[in-house]
Design a protein around this motif. Structure first.
Motif, PDB file in Angstrom:
ATOM      1  N   LYS A  15       6.111  26.433  34.703  1.00 32.67           N
ATOM      2  CA  LYS A  15       5.598  25.283  33.946  1.00 32.67           C
ATOM      3  C   LYS A  15       6.420  24.989  32.696  1.00 32.67           C
ATOM      4  N   GLY A  16       7.398  25.846  32.403  1.00 37.87           N
ATOM      5  CA  GLY A  16       8.223  25.632  31.207  1.00 37.87           C
ATOM      6  C   GLY A  16       7.690  26.355  29.981  1.00 37.87           C
ATOM      7  N   LYS A  40      16.723  18.009  21.067  1.00 39.48           N
ATOM      8  CA  LYS A  40      18.030  18.438  21.543  1.00 39.48           C
ATOM      9  C   LYS A  40      18.980  18.431  20.354  1.00 39.48           C
ATOM     10  N   ASP A  41      19.857  19.434  20.309  1.00 34.89           N
ATOM     11  CA  ASP A  41      20.849  19.492  19.240  1.00 34.89           C
ATOM     12  C   ASP A  41      21.775  18.287  19.337  1.00 34.89           C
ATOM     13  N   ILE A  42      22.252  17.831  18.200  1.00 34.81           N
ATOM     14  CA  ILE A  42      23.127  16.665  18.148  1.00 34.81           C
ATOM     15  C   ILE A  42      24.509  16.985  18.718  1.00 34.81           C
ATOM     16  N   PHE A  43      25.011  18.199  18.479  1.00 37.39           N
ATOM     17  CA  PHE A  43      26.375  18.542  18.861  1.00 37.39           C
ATOM     18  C   PHE A  43      26.485  19.477  20.062  1.00 37.39           C
ATOM     19  N   GLN A  44      25.521  20.351  20.248  1.00 39.69           N
ATOM     20  CA  GLN A  44      25.596  21.380  21.287  1.00 39.69           C
ATOM     21  C   GLN A  44      24.594  21.103  22.405  1.00 39.69           C
ATOM     22  N   ASP A  45      24.825  21.744  23.533  1.00 41.13           N
ATOM     23  CA  ASP A  45      23.972  21.598  24.698  1.00 41.13           C
ATOM     24  C   ASP A  45      22.843  22.624  24.639  1.00 41.13           C
ATOM     25  N   CYS A  46      21.992  22.493  23.620  1.00 37.62           N
ATOM     26  CA  CYS A  46      20.861  23.404  23.445  1.00 37.62           C
ATOM     27  C   CYS A  46      19.712  22.643  22.798  1.00 37.62           C
ATOM     28  N   LEU A  47      18.561  23.285  22.746  1.00 32.36           N
ATOM     29  CA  LEU A  47      17.391  22.733  22.072  1.00 32.36           C
ATOM     30  C   LEU A  47      17.251  23.406  20.725  1.00 32.36           C
ATOM     31  N   ARG A  94       3.255  31.596  23.075  1.00 34.65           N
ATOM     32  CA  ARG A  94       4.091  30.810  23.982  1.00 34.65           C
ATOM     33  C   ARG A  94       4.180  29.367  23.519  1.00 34.65           C
ATOM     34  N   ILE A  95       5.298  28.740  23.868  1.00 36.14           N
ATOM     35  CA  ILE A  95       5.445  27.304  23.680  1.00 36.14           C
ATOM     36  C   ILE A  95       5.697  26.687  25.046  1.00 36.14           C
ATOM     37  N   LEU A  96       5.339  25.437  25.194  1.00 40.29           N
ATOM     38  CA  LEU A  96       5.582  24.698  26.423  1.00 40.29           C
ATOM     39  C   LEU A  96       6.718  23.720  26.154  1.00 40.29           C
ATOM     40  N   ILE A  97       7.814  23.905  26.859  1.00 44.56           N
ATOM     41  CA  ILE A  97       8.954  23.004  26.714  1.00 44.56           C
ATOM     42  C   ILE A  97       8.850  21.954  27.813  1.00 44.56           C
ATOM     43  N   PRO A  98       8.720  20.691  27.431  1.00 42.66           N
ATOM     44  CA  PRO A  98       8.628  19.644  28.454  1.00 42.66           C
ATOM     45  C   PRO A  98       9.846  19.662  29.385  1.00 42.66           C
ATOM     46  N   LYS A  99       9.597  19.353  30.647  1.00 46.79           N
ATOM     47  CA  LYS A  99      10.640  19.400  31.685  1.00 46.79           C
ATOM     48  C   LYS A  99      11.875  18.584  31.302  1.00 46.79           C
ATOM     49  N   MET A 102      14.160  20.576  29.196  1.00 47.43           N
ATOM     50  CA  MET A 102      14.803  21.647  29.961  1.00 47.43           C
ATOM     51  C   MET A 102      15.943  21.084  30.808  1.00 47.43           C
ATOM     52  N   MET A 103      15.719  19.930  31.402  1.00 42.94           N
ATOM     53  CA  MET A 103      16.749  19.301  32.224  1.00 42.94           C
ATOM     54  C   MET A 103      17.929  18.837  31.365  1.00 42.94           C
ATOM     55  N   LEU A 104      17.653  18.364  30.169  1.00 46.22           N
ATOM     56  CA  LEU A 104      18.721  17.881  29.277  1.00 46.22           C
ATOM     57  C   LEU A 104      19.775  18.946  29.006  1.00 46.22           C
ATOM     58  N   VAL A 105      19.344  20.199  28.898  1.00 47.64           N
ATOM     59  CA  VAL A 105      20.271  21.275  28.517  1.00 47.64           C
ATOM     60  C   VAL A 105      20.484  22.305  29.629  1.00 47.64           C
ATOM     61  N   GLY A 106      19.969  22.023  30.805  1.00 52.50           N
ATOM     62  CA  GLY A 106      20.220  22.888  31.953  1.00 52.50           C
ATOM     63  C   GLY A 106      19.458  24.200  31.961  1.00 52.50           C
ATOM     64  N   ILE A 107      18.301  24.230  31.334  1.00 56.99           N
ATOM     65  CA  ILE A 107      17.483  25.451  31.359  1.00 56.99           C
ATOM     66  C   ILE A 107      16.674  25.476  32.645  1.00 56.99           C
ATOM     67  N   GLU A 108      16.758  26.632  33.337  1.00 56.32           N
ATOM     68  CA  GLU A 108      15.946  26.820  34.530  1.00 56.32           C
ATOM     69  C   GLU A 108      14.937  27.931  34.278  1.00 56.32           C
TER      70      GLU A 108
END
Length: 147
Positions: A15-16, A40-47, A94-99, A102-108
């Motif tokens: 569920k994220g 999402k970070d402005i410069f990097q591919d992370c949250l 826990r936190i819930l990261i919206p899908k 997760m898709m924006l930065v490639g988290i599975e």
């Protein structure tokens, strides 16, 4: 002032939901942070997770540098807040990261929490397997900055 330090692996469930590492959770609770803001970070591919008070300071700083009567500057401000979402930690930490994030930065499943000053970054684990900056270049840049 809040400061986070650490590079901690975790896993997201289907569920994220992800447990915020205990060291970061304790700092947040000790500072009486009531909520987090995710973007999402402005410069990097992370949250990036901003503690509520840090987010409010960022917004205040950004707003003070922009003229809301300037169309272009107002659009920059809108984009900054458009990409942000308030996040609450549940009683278990826990936190819930919206899908979509997760898709924006490639988290599975596998993630890394990275403490970066007064924010917490969340990376897809494999993106931090290699250095972000070439080690030789890093030492040169650091020497330029600090030397």
């Amino acid at each position: 002032m809040l400061q986070f330090l650490g590079n901690i692996e975790a896993k997201a469930d289907a569920k994220g939901r992800i447990f915020v590492p205990a060291t970061f959770r304790k700092r947040l609770q000790g500072a009486n942070e009531e909520f987090l803001v995710l973007r999402k970070d402005i410069f990097q591919d992370c949250l990036v997770l901003y503690p509520g008070t840090v987010w409010e300071d960022e917004i205040e700083t950004l707003r003070s540098r922009l003229n809301k009567w300037n169309k272009e500057q107002q659009q920059v401000f809108r984009q900054f807040v458009l990409d942000a979402e308030r996040i609450e930690m549940d009683a278990s930490g826990r936190i819930l990261i919206p899908k979509r994030y997760m898709m924006l930065v490639g988290i599975e499943v596998d993630v890394r929490f990275l403490g970066v000053d007064d924010t917490i970054e969340i990376w897809a684990k494999e993106k931090l397997e290699k250095p972000l900056v070439d080690p030789d270049e890093f030492s040169v840049k650091l020497q330029e900055l600090m030397g």
